[in-house]
Design a protein around this motif. Structure first.
Motif, PDB file in Angstrom:
ATOM      1  N   UNK A   1       0.615  -1.361  -0.008  1.00 13.98           N
ATOM      2  CA  UNK A   1      -0.204  -0.032  -0.120  1.00 13.98           C
ATOM      3  C   UNK A   1       0.920   1.270  -0.105  1.00 13.98           C
ATOM      4  N   UNK A   2       2.036   1.153   0.970  1.00 15.89           N
ATOM      5  CA  UNK A   2       2.632   2.258   0.940  1.00 15.89           C
ATOM      6  C   UNK A   2       3.404   2.490  -0.543  1.00 15.89           C
ATOM      7  N   UNK A   3       3.908   1.482  -1.331  1.00 19.64           N
ATOM      8  CA  UNK A   3       4.398   1.896  -2.387  1.00 19.64           C
ATOM      9  C   UNK A   3       3.365   2.407  -3.420  1.00 19.64           C
ATOM     10  N   UNK A   4       2.056   1.779  -3.253  1.00 22.82           N
ATOM     11  CA  UNK A   4       1.046   2.037  -4.577  1.00 22.82           C
ATOM     12  C   UNK A   4       0.601   3.297  -4.177  1.00 22.82           C
ATOM     13  N   UNK A   5       0.443   3.868  -3.076  1.00 18.92           N
ATOM     14  CA  UNK A   5      -0.235   5.315  -2.969  1.00 18.92           C
ATOM     15  C   UNK A   5       0.844   6.466  -2.852  1.00 18.92           C
ATOM     16  N   UNK A   6       1.100   7.002  -3.887  1.00 19.76           N
ATOM     17  CA  UNK A   6       2.039   8.351  -3.742  1.00 19.76           C
ATOM     18  C   UNK A   6       3.234   7.788  -3.782  1.00 19.76           C
TER      19      UNK A   6
ATOM     20  N   UNK B   1       6.608   7.057  -1.772  1.00 15.69           N
ATOM     21  CA  UNK B   1       7.123   6.611  -0.661  1.00 15.69           C
ATOM     22  C   UNK B   1       8.544   6.329  -0.517  1.00 15.69           C
ATOM     23  N   UNK B   2       9.186   6.645   0.348  1.00 12.46           N
ATOM     24  CA  UNK B   2      10.709   5.853   0.499  1.00 12.46           C
ATOM     25  C   UNK B   2      10.449   4.841   1.584  1.00 12.46           C
ATOM     26  N   UNK B   3      10.788   3.683   1.248  1.00 11.54           N
ATOM     27  CA  UNK B   3      10.514   2.109   2.189  1.00 11.54           C
ATOM     28  C   UNK B   3      11.893   2.076   2.648  1.00 11.54           C
ATOM     29  N   UNK B   4      12.468   2.253   4.014  1.00 11.08           N
ATOM     30  CA  UNK B   4      13.399   2.216   4.462  1.00 11.08           C
ATOM     31  C   UNK B   4      13.444   1.161   5.263  1.00 11.08           C
ATOM     32  N   UNK B   5      14.631   0.256   5.418  1.00 10.53           N
ATOM     33  CA  UNK B   5      15.055  -0.855   6.225  1.00 10.53           C
ATOM     34  C   UNK B   5      15.516  -0.442   7.542  1.00 10.53           C
ATOM     35  N   UNK B   6      15.097  -0.717   8.636  1.00  7.12           N
ATOM     36  CA  UNK B   6      15.571  -0.353   9.791  1.00  7.12           C
ATOM     37  C   UNK B   6      16.873  -0.759  10.229  1.00  7.12           C
TER      38      UNK B   6
ATOM     39  N   UNK C   1       9.230  -4.452  14.010  1.00  5.34           N
ATOM     40  CA  UNK C   1       9.140  -4.497  12.603  1.00  5.34           C
ATOM     41  C   UNK C   1      10.402  -4.037  11.862  1.00  5.34           C
ATOM     42  N   UNK C   2      10.311  -4.520  10.484  1.00  2.00           N
ATOM     43  CA  UNK C   2      11.488  -4.048   9.781  1.00  2.00           C
ATOM     44  C   UNK C   2      11.532  -2.908   8.860  1.00  2.00           C
ATOM     45  N   UNK C   3      10.370  -2.365   8.564  1.00  3.09           N
ATOM     46  CA  UNK C   3      10.467  -1.284   7.567  1.00  3.09           C
ATOM     47  C   UNK C   3       9.686  -0.118   8.098  1.00  3.09           C
ATOM     48  N   UNK C   4      10.062   1.000   7.405  1.00  2.76           N
ATOM     49  CA  UNK C   4       9.312   2.053   7.777  1.00  2.76           C
ATOM     50  C   UNK C   4       9.017   2.947   6.376  1.00  2.76           C
ATOM     51  N   UNK C   5       7.725   3.583   6.271  1.00  4.44           N
ATOM     52  CA  UNK C   5       7.783   4.267   4.989  1.00  4.44           C
ATOM     53  C   UNK C   5       7.806   5.912   5.323  1.00  4.44           C
ATOM     54  N   UNK C   6       8.622   6.717   4.598  1.00  3.94           N
ATOM     55  CA  UNK C   6       8.664   8.071   4.572  1.00  3.94           C
ATOM     56  C   UNK C   6       8.481   8.659   3.487  1.00  3.94           C
ATOM     57  N   UNK C   7       7.517   9.679   3.382  1.00  4.69           N
ATOM     58  CA  UNK C   7       7.226  10.651   2.071  1.00  4.69           C
ATOM     59  C   UNK C   7       8.375  11.398   1.957  1.00  4.69           C
ATOM     60  N   UNK C   8       8.729  11.588   0.701  1.00  3.83           N
ATOM     61  CA  UNK C   8       9.833  12.501   0.445  1.00  3.83           C
ATOM     62  C   UNK C   8       9.980  13.962   1.063  1.00  3.83           C
ATOM     63  N   UNK C   9       8.579  14.270   1.095  1.00  2.00           N
ATOM     64  CA  UNK C   9       8.299  15.841   1.847  1.00  2.00           C
ATOM     65  C   UNK C   9       8.587  15.684   3.224  1.00  2.00           C
ATOM     66  N   UNK C  10       8.700  14.510   3.688  1.00  4.57           N
ATOM     67  CA  UNK C  10       9.064  14.661   5.456  1.00  4.57           C
ATOM     68  C   UNK C  10      10.493  14.339   5.540  1.00  4.57           C
ATOM     69  N   UNK C  11      11.457  14.291   4.563  1.00  2.83           N
ATOM     70  CA  UNK C  11      12.712  13.941   4.934  1.00  2.83           C
ATOM     71  C   UNK C  11      13.319  15.570   4.560  1.00  2.83           C
ATOM     72  N   UNK C  12      14.287  16.125   5.557  1.00  2.00           N
ATOM     73  CA  UNK C  12      14.649  17.308   5.282  1.00  2.00           C
ATOM     74  C   UNK C  12      16.159  17.087   5.349  1.00  2.00           C
ATOM     75  N   UNK C  13      16.974  17.872   4.620  1.00  2.00           N
ATOM     76  CA  UNK C  13      18.519  17.865   4.852  1.00  2.00           C
ATOM     77  C   UNK C  13      18.617  19.047   6.008  1.00  2.00           C
TER      78      UNK C  13
ATOM     79  N   UNK D   1      14.387  12.787   9.544  1.00  2.00           N
ATOM     80  CA  UNK D   1      12.905  12.215   9.176  1.00  2.00           C
ATOM     81  C   UNK D   1      11.903  13.009  10.108  1.00  2.00           C
ATOM     82  N   UNK D   2      10.942  13.628   9.629  1.00  2.88           N
ATOM     83  CA  UNK D   2      10.202  14.588  10.388  1.00  2.88           C
ATOM     84  C   UNK D   2       8.781  13.464  10.839  1.00  2.88           C
ATOM     85  N   UNK D   3       8.367  12.694   9.838  1.00  7.37           N
ATOM     86  CA  UNK D   3       7.205  11.976   9.970  1.00  7.37           C
ATOM     87  C   UNK D   3       7.133  10.597   9.228  1.00  7.37           C
ATOM     88  N   UNK D   4       6.663   9.462   9.938  1.00  2.49           N
ATOM     89  CA  UNK D   4       7.130   8.270   9.121  1.00  2.49           C
ATOM     90  C   UNK D   4       5.905   7.280   9.647  1.00  2.49           C
ATOM     91  N   UNK D   5       5.826   6.113   9.003  1.00  5.16           N
ATOM     92  CA  UNK D   5       4.868   5.128   9.193  1.00  5.16           C
ATOM     93  C   UNK D   5       5.711   3.870   9.464  1.00  5.16           C
TER      94      UNK D   5
END
Lengths: 343, 550, 334
Positions: C238-243, C245-250, C264-276, C326-330
């Motif tokens: 679902x994470x990949x399918x909708x919008x 998303x970066x799927x990152x392995x912990x 859990x092994x993975x988290x999903x982060x939207x590109x807009x929720x990652x800041x440099x 990372x500001x926000x993640x699932x």
């Protein structure tokens, strides 16, 4: 795919070329080509005539067998669209021969043995020769389950018991049938009464006379009008193949209608005299004792006085057709005929 | 390509000339004769009635079978395909012969009835028998046309009709059949044209009762030695055929927008028959196919072993078969005495040669038409397609008149038959090739041109390869026609150029009866079957070969 | 209550293949606009065909409006023509031999409406779908959008209580899609018809749906409002399918950065929720793309690809080492 295609192409091309090549073979006898002969009649008889003639003259004949009707159509179309392709044509009725001779398309010709031909078969004023005569009889099945009574005359054929089981050749397709129909016309006192009664009796029309005897044997119909020679041949065939021929020929009380089979040599501009001589030899052969015997054995009546015509029973009248009258009235008669039979 | 124009137009012009030729004088008398003669109109109306009956039977039979085949879950669909194919293989003349043998005066039925002491009278010489014979040969055209169209129908159109609430019958009559209308019409025109052109069946079953159709009327006028009237009648018939053809093209064009645009091969059954109906249908179809293919074949096969057709089967009721009336004699005569070899070889060679040449000519014409667009190539296409509208018998008459005067004297040789076959076959091949070449991508040819390939190179290495399926099916169809073709070879044969068709049609005479016709018919059917199966086999093999090499 | 209940249905096309839908259950609320979202071949069209009765499931039950249409245990199977559902097919499925008017009138004729009734209803519908001037045209002469409007009109004209739409906009170009999807929503709101809409296009789904059901391999993975699904995808699919998303392995650094420890092994982060930023996880810029309003940076973080969006790239170039937070993640299940 391509290889197969090329292979097929080559094969067919070669095969066809070899086949076409064969057709144009020149004979070894010194004349420029073979004689093209159109003939109608039984195949066995024609084969026998060909081989007998060629045993002395060499391989000079190229015979194609047609039905009487086909032969006459072909010769006529050819004459109308150029030259007649055949050197010799044999069979069918005198009308076409008269027509062609009137157009000056037939080669003048004198029989070598004309003295032996019976007078009544000699044609004085036309360039064709009568080879044999044939008699028309009524033929019927002998199977009493199919037919209990026997007609004795042409007039009987109009009786209701022969409704839908009687056949004759179609006068608009067959020359012989035209002759028969026109002699019926003459016989009934120059009117269509007899023909009308046949039509009312649901007569079955065939393409040619030849198919009538076999149609009776086949059971397609129970009786019909057909030349006696067919009966002779069928009887022989039945004996040879060991089966009982359920066929009987009846000589009608009005008499038997006589048909004649002419032969003629067509005029051709580029034919050599040598080849024309071979053609004349062949016609002479057809009237020679040997040639006439072969035809007599196939059931035809010889025109020679030295061959005894044993087929005609004593006391049977022979009705000769007035071909000139038939030819003059052909168009009117055919139109009347079509009005009756074509619906 | 000038030769194509020549072989098509030259004979027709000759025919036209003959129509004015009244014993050397040019006039219109023959036109007057023909068009004031009531028999012309009688023949015309008979022809139309015959066409109407045949059309009705073929539509119902072919259409129903196609719908069962594609749109129901009938379990034995292969059976339908096999038997329809068999019907196509049996020529109509053989159907007519089988009908005479089975139903005729001395046929099997009449003999059985006789033994049971029942009265039997069935008149095989009638309009309805002629119509049945023609229909049994032609319903496969309708079947194939409708089947292909059904496969093109978008399943969802039918689904959508169902979801809005239409019942099965409403679905068939208001949705499926109207969508098939273009196919019904185009196959219908084919049936009409073929019925118009048929000679052998009418000659066999209608002439005996004095009923004339146009083809037999033409043959009859030929026998009356009236060449100009024959020409007029022929031209009249050509005119009628051209009218039929043009109307069919017009309707086809008009219907273009009603056609399917989807071309996915959807063979999902929409109509669920249920177990009982499936069995019932199987029974009905088994009986039907037995009657229209197996029975005719068994009939002629049995008849071909008779020493003479008409001999008794039994001496009395309950008596055993009279075995001594049966023999292999007819086949011995055909094969041992060589009666069949020349016609067989001739048919094979004339058919094969003409088929290959026609396929080649057709491929070039279609190529020119598609990739060298212009008035000349369109004209070439139209001229070469013209003969599709001309009945065989008229092609034969025209050829007979035209090809015997210098400089083109082919008369009396096999060449004249081959040329006439080419004229007859080319339009059929064109049709087959066109149906394939419509789907070709023009870009391939443009690509080849930009790479510098010459016209011939493109034609041979790209085009021919792309249309090979059309070439193949065209070749197959016309090659098979040559084995049962009667009118052309009947008018044009000479001693050495007799064909199987001539043998079949004309062998029945004093010497031989229906038993010999049957023997020849058995051979014709078997050969057609063998060639058909062989070609199908080759086609499958080629497909496999292509798959492995690709 | 026009509620649709699908309980444990299993569908397969023939005996040799596996189930396309297996133990499938779904509840659609009254007057709801439900979008079934899934890639092709996931069984979403089969689902619509099962609901409409064009396909018979092997088992299960389908209840609509308290009427049971299908129940394998009672051998109950109402044929499609008796279910009164509107069905709109992907390829329009208009009868090619009928003009627009007759195509629209067809369902009414089947349902034996009076002639006058048919006429007024068809005219009304022609106006509604804005096709009045094309009423005597044959479908093959219409454009894709026009055909689709006719197909929609035909599915609606007999007032079905349930509308099934099978990728109705799939064959149209982008602008037409927008227009038509608006009309479809308008139709839904106006006719108050419960609608099931099948598509593989998430934009359409988000634009139209009250609820979205994500389907994969014959099963519903997640069902919920567009916002639920966007914000809390249930799994990687679902994470990949909708919008985007970066799927990152912990890994250890991620645990440390986020201050959590999960099994859990993975988290999903939207590109807009990652800041440099100056601090954070170290990564290397591998690619920079200009996408109009913003730039997309591809970062290599411990051999995992991470995408982020930034407004300007003045300070960055390829192969630079940068740090991100990372500001926000699932956290994903799998």
């Amino acid at each position: 795919m391509k290889k197969i295609l090329i292979l097929c192409l080559t094969f067919f091309a070669l095969a066809t070329l070899s086949a076409c090549g064969k057709e144009k073979d020149t004979p070894e006898t010194g004349v420029e080509r073979k004689l093209v002969v159109y003939m109608s009649g039984p195949e066995n008889m024609i084969n026998s005539l060909e081989s007998t003639f060629e045993s002395t003259a060499g391989d000079v004949l190229d015979i194609t067998i047609y039905s009487c009707g086909q032969l006459r159509d072909k010769v006529w179309i050819e004459s109308q669209s150029g030259e007649i392709e055949a050197d010799i044509f044999f069979g069918s009725d005198p009308i076409i021969y008269n027509k062609l001779d009137n157009l000056n398309l037939l080669e003048p010709f004198t029989l070598t043995e004309s003295n032996i031909v019976k007078d009544k078969y000699i044609i004085e004023n036309h360039n064709y020769v009568i080879v044999v005569e044939r008699y028309l009889t009524i033929m019927k099945t002998t199977d009493t389950n199919r037919l209990t009574t026997s007609p004795t005359s042409y007039a009987d054929l109009g009786n209701s018991e022969y409704d839908s089981v009687f056949a004759m050749a179609d006068a608009s397709l067959s020359a012989t049938a035209f002759a028969v129909a026109s002699s019926f016309y003459e016989m009934s006192g120059f009117n269509m009464n007899l023909l009308n009664s046949l039509n009312d009796n649901n007569v079955i029309l065939t393409k040619s006379n030849g198919s009538i005897p076999s149609g009776i044997i086949d059971g397609t119909f129970d009786l019909g009008i057909a030349p006696y020679d067919a009966f002779v041949r069928l009887s022989k065939n039945a004996t040879k193949n060991d089966y009982e021929l359920e066929l009987e020929a009846i000589w009608p009380t009005e008499g038997t209608i006589s048909l004649i089979r002419p032969v003629a040599i067509a005029k051709q501009e580029d034919r050599s005299d040598a080849l024309t001589d071979v053609a004349k030899d062949f016609v002479d052969f057809l009237l020679s004792k040997q040639g006439q015997t072969i035809q007599f054995n196939s059931g035809f009546i010889s025109v020679r006085s030295d061959i005894n015509n044993s087929y005609l029973p004593a006391g049977v009248t022979v009705i000769n057709i007035d071909w000139d009258y038939a030819a003059i009235n052909e168009a009117t008669f055919k139109s009347n005929y079509e009005d009756i039979f074509k619906n | 390509m000038a030769s194509v124009v020549l072989i098509v137009l030259y004979p027709i012009l000759h025919l036209l000339f003959q129509s004015f030729n009244d014993n050397g004088i040019l006039n219109f008398s023959a036109y007057g004769d023909v068009f004031t003669d009531k028999h012309t109109y009688r023949a015309l109306s008979n022809t139309i009635v015959l066409q109407a009956i045949v059309l009705l039977i073929t539509w119902i039979l072919g259409g129903t079978l196609a719908i069962i085949r594609v749109k129901t879950n009938y379990k034995h669909k292969k059976m339908i395909d096999v038997f329809v194919f068999l019907s196509l293989v049996i020529p109509p003349f053989i159907f007519a012969t089988a009908m005479k043998l089975f139903l005729g005066n001395a046929g099997f039925l009449s003999r059985v009835y006789y033994h049971l002491n029942w009265d039997y009278h069935f008149n095989v010489y009638s309009f309805s028998s002629a119509a049945v014979c023609l229909s049994l040969h032609m319903y496969p055209f309708v079947y194939y046309g409708i089947k292909n169209r059904l496969l093109l129908i978008d399943e969802d159109v039918i689904n959508s009709a169902r979801t809005v609430g239409s019942s099965k019958l409403y679905l068939i009559f208001k949705v499926i059949i109207p969508m098939l209308m273009p196919a019904f019409i185009s196959t219908g025109f084919l049936v009409i044209a073929r019925t118009l052109a048929n000679y052998s069946v009418s000659a066999e079953l209608l002439l005996p009762i004095g009923t004339e159709v146009l083809t037999t009327r033409i043959y009859g006028s030929l026998s009356s030695l009236a060449l100009n009237r024959t020409a007029v009648l022929s031209l009249f018939m050509v005119f009628l055929s051209v009218v039929v053809f043009i109307v069919s093209l017009w309707i086809e064009k008009r219907n273009k927008n009603r056609e399917m645009s989807v071309s996915s091969n959807q063979e999902k059954p929409t109509i669920n028959l249920g177990n009982f109906n499936n069995k019932l249908l199987f029974t009905i179809l088994s009986i039907l196919f037995f009657l229209i293919t197996i029975l005719p074949f068994i009939t002629i096969l049995f008849a071909s072993f008779f020493k003479r057709w008409g001999l008794k089967f039994f001496t009395g009721f309950g008596e055993p078969l009279l075995w001594n009336h049966l023999s292999f004699g007819n086949y011995l005569i055909l094969f041992k005495e060589g009666l069949i070899w020349t016609p067989l070889l001739n048919s094979f060679m004339y058919g094969g040669t003409a088929a290959i040449i026609s396929a080649f000519i057709a491929s070039v014409i279609v190529y020119l038409y598609n990739y060298r667009k212009g008035p000349i190539s369109s004209l070439l296409l139209s001229i070469s397609q013209l003969p599709i509208t001309i009945p065989n018998i008229i092609l034969a008459i025209a050829s007979m008149i035209a090809w015997r005067t210098s400089p083109f004297n082919f008369y009396g040789t096999s060449t004249i038959i081959i040329i006439t076959y080419i004229v007859l076959f080319t339009p059929i091949c064109i049709k087959q090739i066109q149906s394939v070449s419509q789907n070709l991508d023009v870009a391939i040819f443009q690509a080849a041109k930009t790479m510098g390939a010459s016209e011939w190179k493109i034609y041979f290495s790209i085009y021919l390869n792309q249309i090979r399926n059309g070439l193949f099916s065209g070749f197959l169809i016309v090659f098979l026609i040559s084995f049962k073709e009667i009118p052309i070879s009947l008018l044009l044969y000479t001693t050495n150029s007799k064909t199987l068709g001539v043998l079949l049609f004309a062998i029945q005479s004093n010497n031989y009866g229906l038993e010999m016709t049957s023997a020849v018919a058995v051979i014709v059917i078997l050969i057609s079957l063998i060639i058909n199966l062989g070609l199908i086999f080759i086609k499958k093999g080629l497909k496999k070969y292509e798959q492995t090499t690709n | 209550m026009n509620k649709l209940l699908i309980n444990n249905i299993s569908v397969k096309y023939d005996n040799n293949s596996g189930y396309i839908l297996e133990d499938f259950s779904l509840e659609v609320h009254d007057q709801e606009f439900l979008v079934i979202l899934g890639s092709s071949g996931c069984g979403k069209s089969t689902l619509l065909k099962s609901i409409s009765g064009l396909v018979s499931p092997a088992k299960g039950e389908i209840i609509y409006n308290n009427n049971c249409y299908f129940d394998s245990s009672k051998s109950l199977n109402t044929p499609p023509e008796k279910r009164n559902m509107g069905y709109c097919f992907q390829n329009y499925a208009l009868c090619p031999h009928m003009n627009v008017y007759r195509n629209l009138a067809f369902p009414l004729k089947v349902k034996k409406y009076r002639k006058a009734g048919i006429k007024s209803k068809v005219c009304e519908m022609l106006n509604f779908i804005d096709m009045a001037r094309y009423k005597s045209k044959l479908p093959n002469t219409l454009s894709g959008g026009e055909k689709q409007r006719v197909a929609l009109g035909r599915a609606l004209i007999y007032d079905p209580t349930l509308l099934l739409l099978d990728e109705p906009l799939a064959n149209l170009d982008a602008n037409l899609k927008r227009d038509l999807s608006k009309s479809i929503r308008k139709i839904h709101d106006e006719f108050k018809v419960t609608t099931i809409y099948v598509t593989h296009d998430q934009l359409e789904a988000f634009e139209l749906a009250d609820r979205i059901a994500i389907m994969q391999e014959g099963k519903i993975i997640q069902i919920g409002t567009p916002k639920d699904i966007y914000d809390s995808p249930k799994n990687i699919f679902v994470a990949k399918f909708i919008g985007r998303n970066n799927i990152l392995k912990f890994d250890a650094s991620l645990y440390k950065l986020l201050g959590i420890h999960s099994n859990k092994k993975y988290l999903a982060v939207r590109p807009k929720d990652i800041i440099l930023s100056d601090m954070g996880l170290e990564s290397k810029i591998t690619d920079i793309k200009y996408l109009g309003n913003y730039y997309e940076l591809s970062l290599d973080y411990n051999n995992q690809m991470v995408y982020i969006f930034i407004d300007s790239i003045d300070d960055y170039k390829i192969n630079d080492i940068v740090y991100f937070n990372i500001q926000k993640y699932v956290i994903l299940n799998d």
